[in-house]
Design a protein around this motif. Sequence first.
Motif, PDB file in Angstrom:
ATOM      1  N   THR A  83       1.977   9.092  -6.784  1.00  0.00           N
ATOM      2  CA  THR A  83       2.638   9.469  -5.532  1.00  0.00           C
ATOM      3  C   THR A  83       2.953   8.200  -4.757  1.00  0.00           C
ATOM      4  O   THR A  83       2.110   7.313  -4.640  1.00  0.00           O
ATOM      5  N   GLY A  84       4.164   8.113  -4.242  1.00  0.00           N
ATOM      6  CA  GLY A  84       4.568   6.983  -3.415  1.00  0.00           C
ATOM      7  C   GLY A  84       4.898   7.453  -2.018  1.00  0.00           C
ATOM      8  O   GLY A  84       4.996   8.656  -1.741  1.00  0.00           O
TER       9      GLY A  84
ATOM     10  N   GLY B  53       0.798  -1.218   0.000  1.00  0.00           N
ATOM     11  CA  GLY B  53       0.000   0.000   0.000  1.00  0.00           C
ATOM     12  C   GLY B  53       0.826   1.260   0.000  1.00  0.00           C
ATOM     13  O   GLY B  53       0.445   2.267   0.613  1.00  0.00           O
ATOM     14  N   GLN B  54       1.947   1.250  -0.731  1.00  0.00           N
ATOM     15  CA  GLN B  54       2.865   2.388  -0.727  1.00  0.00           C
ATOM     16  C   GLN B  54       2.804   3.230  -1.996  1.00  0.00           C
ATOM     17  O   GLN B  54       3.576   4.174  -2.149  1.00  0.00           O
ATOM     18  N   LEU B  55       1.899   2.910  -2.922  1.00  0.00           N
ATOM     19  CA  LEU B  55       1.789   3.655  -4.176  1.00  0.00           C
ATOM     20  C   LEU B  55       0.332   4.007  -4.448  1.00  0.00           C
ATOM     21  O   LEU B  55      -0.565   3.178  -4.261  1.00  0.00           O
ATOM     22  N   TRP B  56       0.127   5.243  -4.931  1.00  0.00           N
ATOM     23  CA  TRP B  56      -1.211   5.712  -5.271  1.00  0.00           C
ATOM     24  C   TRP B  56      -1.173   6.452  -6.609  1.00  0.00           C
ATOM     25  O   TRP B  56      -0.153   7.043  -6.988  1.00  0.00           O
ATOM     26  N   PHE B  57      -2.290   6.418  -7.296  1.00  0.00           N
ATOM     27  CA  PHE B  57      -2.479   7.228  -8.499  1.00  0.00           C
ATOM     28  C   PHE B  57      -3.596   8.233  -8.253  1.00  0.00           C
ATOM     29  O   PHE B  57      -4.554   7.951  -7.512  1.00  0.00           O
TER      30      PHE B  57
ATOM     31  N   GLY C 247       7.338  10.044  -1.593  1.00  0.00           N
ATOM     32  CA  GLY C 247       8.123  10.069  -2.812  1.00  0.00           C
ATOM     33  C   GLY C 247       8.174   8.687  -3.452  1.00  0.00           C
ATOM     34  O   GLY C 247       8.035   7.675  -2.749  1.00  0.00           O
ATOM     35  N   PRO C 248       8.321   8.608  -4.764  1.00  0.00           N
ATOM     36  CA  PRO C 248       8.407   9.736  -5.686  1.00  0.00           C
ATOM     37  C   PRO C 248       7.056  10.395  -5.911  1.00  0.00           C
ATOM     38  O   PRO C 248       6.010   9.838  -5.577  1.00  0.00           O
TER      39      PRO C 248
END
Length: 303
Positions: free
Chosen positions: A225-226, A209-213, A238-239
């Motif tokens: 966004t990470g 669960g460390q990345l989102w769009f 980040g990034p």
Amino acid sequence: MSATPAAGPRLRFHTDPREFLAAAADYLAADPVVSTVVTTVAHRLLSQQEEGIVAPDRNWWLVVRDDSGAVVGAAMRAAPFAPYPPFLLPMSDAAAVALARALHDRGEEVLAVNGALPAAQLCAAELTRLGGGRVQVSQHTRLHELGELARPKPVPGRLVAATEDDVALATRWFDAFMGDADEQAGRPRGASAHEVPDRADMLRRIRAGQLWFWVDEAGQRVHLTGANPPSFGVARVGPVYTPPAQRGRGWASNAVAEVSRRIQDEGARVCLFTDQANPTSNRIYAALGYRPVVDMANLVIVR
């Protein structure tokens, strides 16, 4: 592990992140925002180690102690990308120079040094004195911590968690992130060495669960966004990447604000890095409530 002689700053190298964290925990926890890169990488590699993933032999972790035995500095060499730069947290001038001499004596080839100033600069300068070459600045960075979040003007769309179907897109955008950042800062594209996660690592990030769009009203992914999981109560964002055709529409501000809000709501502090040569990103984060904490730099040694 190995240690320097007792006179002056005492440097102890560890090959196991667990040993390092045990030795330096109190020091790292005392200023967890400044320590964020070292702690998040240490915890990530420790987690991978527990999964049976073997770290490269080149990796090390450093604890610096003063004459009383108190921990007064730390560093690591665990970057997964060439030329595998050491990363230094704040330490005394004497410790930074002693580290350079220790690395020279160990026969390590060091062609880049990252981290807090002036320690990184002093270490790099001593390495060039011992081995030749000259030091150049690849990137001036600044670490910021979020105070009170100031929500930006709302834009259409919403934040969604990345899924396993997003691996290819996320990998492309991770790769494009630093190249675009170089161009925005006036550097040649590819000037900044960076990590591009492989498929397995990207899957781990997504499953954690460390990345989102950010998706627009049509459901199109327009921004990534990470964030790193919290270490000692601090999570680092980040990034943060928006493709060129989608910039200037408020996607980044809204995505970072929402990710930051969620992290704070879970009880963690939030920080992120900016490139000092990119006024756009610095302005965006300042408007959200991020405030400077410490300046760092990525240095290269040209021989």
